[in-house]
Motif scaffolding. Structure first.
Motif, PDB file in Angstrom:
ATOM      1  N   CYS A 155      41.175   3.122  -7.341  1.00  8.29           N
ATOM      2  CA  CYS A 155      41.272   2.803  -8.761  1.00  8.29           C
ATOM      3  C   CYS A 155      42.178   1.585  -8.920  1.00  8.29           C
ATOM      4  CB  CYS A 155      41.831   3.992  -9.535  1.00  8.29           C
ATOM      5  SG  CYS A 155      41.952   3.703 -11.307  1.00  8.29           S
ATOM      6  N   HIS A 156      41.638   0.487  -9.431  1.00  6.84           N
ATOM      7  CA  HIS A 156      42.390  -0.761  -9.552  1.00  6.84           C
ATOM      8  C   HIS A 156      43.043  -0.925 -10.917  1.00  6.84           C
ATOM      9  CE1 HIS A 156      40.861  -2.597  -5.769  1.00  6.84           C
ATOM     10  NE2 HIS A 156      39.821  -1.832  -6.005  1.00  6.84           N
ATOM     11  N   ILE A 157      42.812   0.007 -11.828  1.00  6.61           N
ATOM     12  CA  ILE A 157      43.312  -0.157 -13.193  1.00  6.61           C
ATOM     13  C   ILE A 157      44.482   0.783 -13.448  1.00  6.61           C
ATOM     14  CG2 ILE A 157      41.103  -0.977 -14.054  1.00  6.61           C
ATOM     15  CD1 ILE A 157      40.486   1.747 -15.085  1.00  6.61           C
ATOM     16  N   ASP A 158      45.178   0.527 -14.537  1.00  8.30           N
ATOM     17  CA  ASP A 158      46.312   1.354 -14.939  1.00  8.30           C
ATOM     18  C   ASP A 158      45.780   2.574 -15.682  1.00  8.30           C
ATOM     19  OD1 ASP A 158      48.538   2.542 -16.007  1.00  8.30           O
ATOM     20  OD2 ASP A 158      49.296   0.753 -17.024  1.00  8.30           O
ATOM     21  N   SER A 159      45.702   3.690 -14.985  1.00  8.46           N
ATOM     22  CA  SER A 159      45.175   4.920 -15.584  1.00  8.46           C
ATOM     23  C   SER A 159      46.286   5.915 -15.887  1.00  8.46           C
ATOM     24  CB  SER A 159      44.137   5.557 -14.651  1.00  8.46           C
ATOM     25  OG  SER A 159      44.715   5.846 -13.379  1.00  8.46           O
ATOM     26  N   SER A 160      47.505   5.413 -16.078  1.00 10.21           N
ATOM     27  CA  SER A 160      48.669   6.289 -16.263  1.00 10.21           C
ATOM     28  C   SER A 160      48.656   7.013 -17.600  1.00 10.21           C
ATOM     29  CB  SER A 160      49.956   5.478 -16.133  1.00 10.21           C
ATOM     30  OG  SER A 160      49.975   4.404 -17.068  1.00 10.21           O
ATOM     31  N   HIS A 161      48.073   6.390 -18.641  1.00 10.33           N
ATOM     32  CA  HIS A 161      48.041   7.000 -19.978  1.00 10.33           C
ATOM     33  C   HIS A 161      46.616   6.928 -20.525  1.00 10.33           C
ATOM     34  CE1 HIS A 161      52.312   5.870 -19.426  1.00 10.33           C
ATOM     35  NE2 HIS A 161      52.538   6.983 -20.105  1.00 10.33           N
ATOM     36  N   PRO A 162      45.689   7.656 -19.902  1.00 12.32           N
ATOM     37  CA  PRO A 162      44.291   7.547 -20.314  1.00 12.32           C
ATOM     38  C   PRO A 162      44.018   8.303 -21.615  1.00 12.32           C
ATOM     39  CG  PRO A 162      44.514   9.258 -18.675  1.00 12.32           C
ATOM     40  CD  PRO A 162      45.882   8.631 -18.819  1.00 12.32           C
ATOM     41  N   TYR A 163      42.881   7.972 -22.214  1.00 13.61           N
ATOM     42  CA  TYR A 163      42.382   8.776 -23.323  1.00 13.61           C
ATOM     43  C   TYR A 163      41.859  10.073 -22.713  1.00 13.61           C
ATOM     44  CZ  TYR A 163      39.704  10.116 -27.475  1.00 13.61           C
ATOM     45  OH  TYR A 163      39.200  10.787 -28.557  1.00 13.61           O
ATOM     46  N   GLU A 164      42.486  11.168 -23.058  1.00 17.23           N
ATOM     47  CA  GLU A 164      42.307  12.411 -22.294  1.00 17.23           C
ATOM     48  C   GLU A 164      40.867  12.912 -22.211  1.00 17.23           C
ATOM     49  OE1 GLU A 164      44.290  16.860 -21.831  1.00 17.23           O
ATOM     50  OE2 GLU A 164      45.049  15.473 -23.348  1.00 17.23           O
ATOM     51  N   PHE A 187      50.489   4.410 -11.809  1.00 16.47           N
ATOM     52  CA  PHE A 187      49.093   4.332 -12.236  1.00 16.47           C
ATOM     53  C   PHE A 187      48.295   5.609 -11.962  1.00 16.47           C
ATOM     54  CE2 PHE A 187      48.282  -0.561 -12.055  1.00 16.47           C
ATOM     55  CZ  PHE A 187      49.315  -0.742 -12.960  1.00 16.47           C
ATOM     56  N   ILE A 188      48.868   6.549 -11.239  1.00 14.12           N
ATOM     57  CA  ILE A 188      48.106   7.723 -10.808  1.00 14.12           C
ATOM     58  C   ILE A 188      47.575   8.491 -12.015  1.00 14.12           C
ATOM     59  CG2 ILE A 188      48.250   9.932  -9.592  1.00 14.12           C
ATOM     60  CD1 ILE A 188      50.336   8.604  -7.753  1.00 14.12           C
ATOM     61  N   LEU A 189      46.312   8.824 -11.961  1.00 17.99           N
ATOM     62  CA  LEU A 189      45.634   9.501 -13.063  1.00 17.99           C
ATOM     63  C   LEU A 189      46.215  10.897 -13.274  1.00 17.99           C
ATOM     64  CD1 LEU A 189      43.193   9.215 -15.057  1.00 17.99           C
ATOM     65  CD2 LEU A 189      41.791  10.292 -13.279  1.00 17.99           C
ATOM     66  N   PRO A 190      46.732  11.202 -14.462  1.00 17.60           N
ATOM     67  CA  PRO A 190      47.294  12.537 -14.714  1.00 17.60           C
ATOM     68  C   PRO A 190      46.255  13.633 -14.501  1.00 17.60           C
ATOM     69  CG  PRO A 190      47.917  11.014 -16.466  1.00 17.60           C
ATOM     70  CD  PRO A 190      46.888  10.307 -15.627  1.00 17.60           C
ATOM     71  N   GLY A 191      46.692  14.706 -13.867  1.00 25.05           N
ATOM     72  CA  GLY A 191      45.804  15.838 -13.608  1.00 25.05           C
ATOM     73  C   GLY A 191      45.004  15.733 -12.332  1.00 25.05           C
ATOM     74  N   LEU A 192      45.156  14.641 -11.595  1.00 26.05           N
ATOM     75  CA  LEU A 192      44.387  14.447 -10.369  1.00 26.05           C
ATOM     76  C   LEU A 192      44.859  15.411  -9.278  1.00 26.05           C
ATOM     77  CD1 LEU A 192      42.304  12.723  -8.788  1.00 26.05           C
ATOM     78  CD2 LEU A 192      44.201  11.210  -8.174  1.00 26.05           C
ATOM     79  N   GLU A 193      43.922  16.092  -8.649  1.00 23.83           N
ATOM     80  CA  GLU A 193      44.232  17.018  -7.562  1.00 23.83           C
ATOM     81  C   GLU A 193      43.473  16.595  -6.316  1.00 23.83           C
ATOM     82  OE1 GLU A 193      43.478  21.004  -8.779  1.00 23.83           O
ATOM     83  OE2 GLU A 193      44.948  20.963 -10.420  1.00 23.83           O
ATOM     84  N   VAL A 194      44.096  15.720  -5.553  1.00 22.09           N
ATOM     85  CA  VAL A 194      43.551  15.237  -4.283  1.00 22.09           C
ATOM     86  C   VAL A 194      44.668  15.323  -3.253  1.00 22.09           C
ATOM     87  CG1 VAL A 194      42.611  13.237  -3.072  1.00 22.09           C
ATOM     88  CG2 VAL A 194      41.865  13.726  -5.385  1.00 22.09           C
TER      89      VAL A 194
END
Length: 417
Positions: A155-164, A187-194
């Motif tokens: 993921c190359h974009i800033d996904s730190s505060h996404p539209y949920e 930038f890590i996407l909230p809720g990501l489980e990897v």
């Protein structure tokens, strides 16, 4: 098969002669690259994104892939393919991951999943590692299955505060990957489980046409041939025509600078990306502004402006601007610093990490500050030189291609060992 981007006779690229980088980055990085690669020879990697031109991924892969090839790691570059409506949907997803509200309709979700499902059927089965870039092809892993390969979502974009609602739509697909890569921890996407999350900033190739050394007089001559007066101050922004890059805000900042320095000129060089239909509308708006002022110039890749021309303008200008509101990394900042140019930029995403600490005052949050910092630099050539030299050394230590190659090799090693 998915459409392949062919890079031609890669062996002729300086990128393929890795020892050329030793004098730039030193022996430690290069020695580690060869040591890691020795255990990965014969690996077959597939890189998948949505466009071969315009945007950061299309900048990175033509330099990274030949370097991996010369190390014995066979690399393909393939594109997800869909109708124009698909890229309108994925642009909305891209914006939503950066925080813009957009509720995906059932029809939009269905189109996104349909294109990913059909693309998965066209993906070959002979890869050891498959690296999928950004949200456009993010559901490929779900529809393709594991295929005895390791899968990475980059993921190359800033996904730190996404539209949920949109992030919740994507998370089930992204969570199926073996690893995810983000530019920085924030930038890590909230809720990501990897199980494996890696932070790996991009990099520029100092030996590429866009960054190679060029005589200043040649650069100034090229600017003059384009109608720009190199004897007068030049402000430059190089970016896609994207609301997050705020080109209209750059115009407003320029107009404020012009009240103080009447001879100043503004140059936009914009890459029109094949997966970004929104860019055409914004370019029209910027062209409307340029029609009112003969000192505003707009050049694009569609008009024959390529990497060599970008290099010439970056070297020949006085101040580079990158007034991003939200940003992934912003490769053009490192490009400008590598050419010892001062940069005034938005305090967004990965831009601050590219700035030498002592020059963080040139990170801005509004149009007025942007104009003030630009005018300050235009009036102080000595400070411009000090800033530019500090920027180049900062980039040399952190954001050049060999460091990225090393990081990719470390990730591949962790996946297949």
């Amino acid at each position: 098969m998915l459409p392949e981007v062919r890079l031609g006779r890669r062996a002729a690229l300086l990128t393929c002669q890795l020892d050329n980088y030793r004098l730039i980055v030193g022996d430690d990085v290069m020695d580690e690259i060869y040591e890691l690669a020795a255990h990965l020879k014969g690996l077959h990697v597939c890189q998948i994104n949505s466009t071969a031109y315009g945007g950061g991924v299309a900048e990175l892969l033509p330099r990274l892939i030949p370097a991996l090839d010369t190390l014995g790691i066979r690399s393909d570059w393939r594109l997800i393919h869909g109708p124009p409506e698909f890229f309108t949907v994925t642009k909305s997803i891209h914006n939503a991951l950066q925080g813009k509200a957009h509720d995906l309709s059932e029809a939009e979700q269905a189109l996104y999943l349909h294109v990913n499902e059909q693309s998965a059927k066209l993906l070959g089965h002979d890869y050891d590692v498959i690296i999928v870039h950004d949200p456009q092809p993010a559901a490929l892993r779900h529809f393709a299955g594991a295929r005895q390969a390791k899968w990475v979502w980059r993921c190359h974009i800033d996904s730190s505060h996404p539209y949920e609602p949109v992030s919740q739509f994507l998370l089930p697909f992204v969570s199926q990957y073996d690893a995810t890569v983000f530019t920085m921890p924030e930038f890590i996407l909230p809720g990501l489980e990897v199980s494996r999350v890696v932070c790996e900033p991009p990099a520029i190739d100092p030996l590429a046409t866009k960054n190679m050394e060029l005589p200043l007089d040649v650069c100034k001559r090229a600017m003059a041939d384009s109608g720009v007066n190199p004897a007068n101050p030049v402000i430059l922004q190089v970016s896609r025509f994207d609301p997050w890059k705020d080109p209209l805000g750059v115009v407003q900042a320029y107009q404020l600078v012009k009240q103080r320095i009447p001879t100043v000129q503004l140059v936009f060089i914009g890459a029109m990306a094949g997966d970004d239909p929104e860019g055409w509308t914004l370019m029209d708006q910027v062209e409307e502004e340029s029609a009112k002022d003969p000192d505003i110039f707009i050049f694009t890749n569609l008009g024959g402006v390529g990497n060599a021309e970008v290099n010439m303008f970056q070297r020949g200008c006085d101040v580079v601007v990158q007034k991003s509101i939200r940003e992934g990394f912003g490769l053009v900042v490192s490009e400008a610093f590598w050419k010892e140019k001062p940069v005034v930029a938005g305090r967004a995403g990965g831009i601050p990490m590219q700035f030498p600490q002592e020059f963080h005052r040139f990170l801005i949050d509004n149009i007025e500050d942007c104009a003030e910092r630009i005018a300050h630099l235009l009036e102080r050539p000595g400070e411009r030189g000090t800033f530019g030299r500090a920027g180049k050394e900062h980039v040399r230590q952190r954001f050049l291609l060999p460091r990225l190659v090393r990081d990719v090799l470390r990730l591949l090693t962790s996946l297949v060992s």
